[in-house]
Design a protein around this motif. Structure first.
Motif, PDB file in Angstrom:
ATOM      1  N   ASP A 152       0.813  -1.217   0.000  1.00 16.67           N
ATOM      2  CA  ASP A 152       0.000   0.000   0.000  1.00 16.67           C
ATOM      3  C   ASP A 152       0.849   1.270   0.000  1.00 16.67           C
ATOM      4  O   ASP A 152       0.360   2.334  -0.393  1.00 16.67           O
ATOM      5  CB  ASP A 152      -0.935   0.020   1.216  1.00 16.67           C
ATOM      6  CG  ASP A 152      -2.072  -0.981   1.080  1.00 16.67           C
ATOM      7  OD1 ASP A 152      -2.346  -1.429  -0.058  1.00 16.67           O
ATOM      8  OD2 ASP A 152      -2.691  -1.320   2.113  1.00 16.67           O
ATOM      9  N   ASP A 153       2.101   1.177   0.464  1.00 15.38           N
ATOM     10  CA  ASP A 153       2.966   2.351   0.422  1.00 15.38           C
ATOM     11  C   ASP A 153       3.860   2.346  -0.823  1.00 15.38           C
ATOM     12  O   ASP A 153       4.879   3.029  -0.873  1.00 15.38           O
ATOM     13  CB  ASP A 153       3.796   2.493   1.696  1.00 15.38           C
ATOM     14  CG  ASP A 153       4.446   1.201   2.144  1.00 15.38           C
ATOM     15  OD1 ASP A 153       4.326   0.183   1.427  1.00 15.38           O
ATOM     16  OD2 ASP A 153       5.082   1.197   3.214  1.00 15.38           O
ATOM     17  N   CYS A 154       3.442   1.563  -1.828  1.00 16.89           N
ATOM     18  CA  CYS A 154       4.023   1.593  -3.185  1.00 16.89           C
ATOM     19  C   CYS A 154       5.425   1.001  -3.281  1.00 16.89           C
ATOM     20  O   CYS A 154       6.164   1.298  -4.225  1.00 16.89           O
ATOM     21  CB  CYS A 154       4.007   3.005  -3.766  1.00 16.89           C
ATOM     22  SG  CYS A 154       2.340   3.581  -4.180  1.00 16.89           S
ATOM     23  N   LEU A 187       0.972  -7.231  -0.733  1.00 18.49           N
ATOM     24  CA  LEU A 187       1.663  -7.709   0.460  1.00 18.49           C
ATOM     25  C   LEU A 187       1.533  -6.674   1.571  1.00 18.49           C
ATOM     26  O   LEU A 187       1.496  -5.469   1.295  1.00 18.49           O
ATOM     27  CB  LEU A 187       3.153  -7.922   0.156  1.00 18.49           C
ATOM     28  CG  LEU A 187       3.503  -8.947  -0.929  1.00 18.49           C
ATOM     29  CD1 LEU A 187       4.980  -8.827  -1.302  1.00 18.49           C
ATOM     30  CD2 LEU A 187       3.185 -10.356  -0.457  1.00 18.49           C
ATOM     31  N   PRO A 188       1.490  -7.100   2.828  1.00 12.00           N
ATOM     32  CA  PRO A 188       1.454  -6.114   3.915  1.00 12.00           C
ATOM     33  C   PRO A 188       2.733  -5.307   3.996  1.00 12.00           C
ATOM     34  O   PRO A 188       2.728  -4.142   4.382  1.00 12.00           O
ATOM     35  CB  PRO A 188       1.231  -6.953   5.178  1.00 12.00           C
ATOM     36  CG  PRO A 188       1.420  -8.374   4.785  1.00 12.00           C
ATOM     37  CD  PRO A 188       1.330  -8.481   3.308  1.00 12.00           C
ATOM     38  N   THR A 189       3.867  -5.910   3.633  1.00  7.79           N
ATOM     39  CA  THR A 189       5.157  -5.215   3.607  1.00  7.79           C
ATOM     40  C   THR A 189       6.128  -6.036   2.772  1.00  7.79           C
ATOM     41  O   THR A 189       5.906  -7.244   2.569  1.00  7.79           O
ATOM     42  CB  THR A 189       5.732  -5.021   5.023  1.00  7.79           C
ATOM     43  OG1 THR A 189       6.949  -4.256   4.942  1.00  7.79           O
ATOM     44  CG2 THR A 189       6.013  -6.340   5.704  1.00  7.79           C
ATOM     45  N   ILE A 190       7.186  -5.403   2.285  1.00 10.67           N
ATOM     46  CA  ILE A 190       8.302  -6.158   1.703  1.00 10.67           C
ATOM     47  C   ILE A 190       9.512  -6.074   2.636  1.00 10.67           C
ATOM     48  O   ILE A 190      10.591  -6.485   2.269  1.00 10.67           O
ATOM     49  CB  ILE A 190       8.685  -5.657   0.294  1.00 10.67           C
ATOM     50  CG1 ILE A 190       9.219  -4.222   0.337  1.00 10.67           C
ATOM     51  CG2 ILE A 190       7.538  -5.818  -0.688  1.00 10.67           C
ATOM     52  CD1 ILE A 190       9.988  -3.815  -0.909  1.00 10.67           C
ATOM     53  N   ALA A 209      -4.388   0.908  -7.418  1.00  7.67           N
ATOM     54  CA  ALA A 209      -4.475   0.186  -6.147  1.00  7.67           C
ATOM     55  C   ALA A 209      -3.797   0.926  -5.012  1.00  7.67           C
ATOM     56  O   ALA A 209      -4.161   0.754  -3.848  1.00  7.67           O
ATOM     57  CB  ALA A 209      -3.861  -1.207  -6.300  1.00  7.67           C
ATOM     58  N   ALA A 210      -2.786   1.740  -5.330  1.00  5.63           N
ATOM     59  CA  ALA A 210      -2.050   2.480  -4.295  1.00  5.63           C
ATOM     60  C   ALA A 210      -1.396   3.678  -4.949  1.00  5.63           C
ATOM     61  O   ALA A 210      -1.024   3.649  -6.119  1.00  5.63           O
ATOM     62  CB  ALA A 210      -0.998   1.585  -3.635  1.00  5.63           C
ATOM     63  N   ARG A 211      -1.259   4.735  -4.160  1.00  6.83           N
ATOM     64  CA  ARG A 211      -0.616   5.950  -4.647  1.00  6.83           C
ATOM     65  C   ARG A 211       0.190   6.541  -3.498  1.00  6.83           C
ATOM     66  O   ARG A 211      -0.336   6.712  -2.399  1.00  6.83           O
ATOM     67  CB  ARG A 211      -1.670   6.960  -5.118  1.00  6.83           C
ATOM     68  CG  ARG A 211      -1.110   8.082  -5.971  1.00  6.83           C
ATOM     69  CD  ARG A 211      -2.191   9.119  -6.273  1.00  6.83           C
ATOM     70  NE  ARG A 211      -3.330   8.602  -6.988  1.00  6.83           N
ATOM     71  CZ  ARG A 211      -3.485   8.675  -8.311  1.00  6.83           C
ATOM     72  NH1 ARG A 211      -2.551   9.240  -9.048  1.00  6.83           N
ATOM     73  NH2 ARG A 211      -4.572   8.192  -8.883  1.00  6.83           N
TER      74      ARG A 211
END
Length: 219
Positions: A152-154, A187-190, A209-211
C-alpha cells in the motif's frame, strides 16, 4: 524495543546482517509464491489481466495529461507479466516516445533506448528482447515497472536483480513510476531495505491500487 511491541515493526535504517539474510530468504519464498499465483491464471487469465491493466493505464495517462513527445519507458513482458505492448504501440502512434530498458552493464543502472513497433530487437540480458545499440538513448519522463508483489505504500517486489532501484537512484530528474501488478499480489510489507525505492503509483487489473502520498501523480 519497538519490534517487541509490534512484531511487524521494521526499521530499514537499522538493518543488521542477520535481519538482512532473513528478509532475503523471505523474499525468495514470496517470489516463488507470487510467480506461481501468476502462472496459475493460465494463458487466458493472463490475457484478460493484460487487457484490463491496459485500459486502466490509458485512463491514468490521459488524466495525467501525457503529451506528444513525452518519453515513456515500458517493458518487454517475461514470465507471465501483463503484456502492455499493444498499448505501447497505440501510444507511439499517438505521438508518445516509447523506450525500453536495457541492461548495458551488469549490476549497474539500466539505460533506455527508443522503441517503435517496427524496431528490430536484439537479445539482451536473460534473452529479453531489447532495442539494438544504434537505437537512440532516452531519459524517461514516465517509467512502468512490472511487480511480482506490491504494498500500500508503493514498494515493489521484483525478481531480485536490483536494477530498477539502482536506476531510480541514479536518474535525475526521477521519472514518474507506475508499478504494474496483479491485485492479488498485494503484500502487507516487503520489509524495505535502505536500497528499496517506493514507486509513485501501483496499477492492477482493478485500477489504481495504491498511490504514494507525496507522489507527483496526485491531482
Amino acid at each position: 524495543m519497538a519490534a517487541e511491541v509490534d512484531p511487524a515493526y521494521f526499521d530499514p535504517l537499522g538493518v543488521d546482517l542477520g535481519q538482512a539474510r532473513d528478509v532475503a530468504r523471505w523474499r525468495r519464498a514470496e517470489r516463488a509464491r507470487l510467480a506461481g499465483l501468476r502462472e496459475g491464471l493460465g494463458q487466458a487469465g493472463r490475457a484478460q489481466v493484460s487487457d484490463r491493466v491496459a485500459g486502466h493505464l490509458g485512463r491514468v495517462l490521459t488524466e495525467g495529461d501525457v503529451e506528444r513527445g513525452c518519453v515513456l519507458s515500458g517493458y518487454w513482458p517475461i514470465k507471465g507479466e501483463p503484456d502492455l505492448r499493444p498499448v505501447l504501440a497505440d501510444l507511439h502512434r499517438a505521438g508518445v516516445t516509447i523506450a525500453l530498458p536495457v541492461v548495458e552493464t551488469p549490476a549497474a543502472p539500466l539505460i533506455f533506448r527508443r522503441w517503435t513497433p517496427e524496431t528490430k530487437l536484439a537479445h539482451g540480458e536473460w534473452s529479453i528482447p531489447v532495442p539494438p545499440p544504434e537505437a537512440d538513448l532516452l531519459l524517461p519522463d514516465i517509467a512502468l515497472a512490472p511487480c511480482l508483489g506490491w504494498t500500500d505504500d508503493c514498494y515493489r517486489l521484483g525478481w531480485g536483480g536490483g536494477y530498477f532501484d539502482r536506476t531510480l537512484a541514479a536518474l535525475t530528474p526521477r521519472p514518474i513510476t507506475i508499478g504494474i501488478a496483479l491485485s492479488a499480489a498485494r503484500l502487507p510489507t516487503i520489509y524495505p531495505q535502505p536500497h528499496d525505492i517506493p514507486l509513485d503509483l501501483i496499477l492492477t487489473e482493478d485500477g489504481v491500487a495504491a498511490r504514494r502520498r507525496d507522489s507527483r501523480t496526485q491531482r
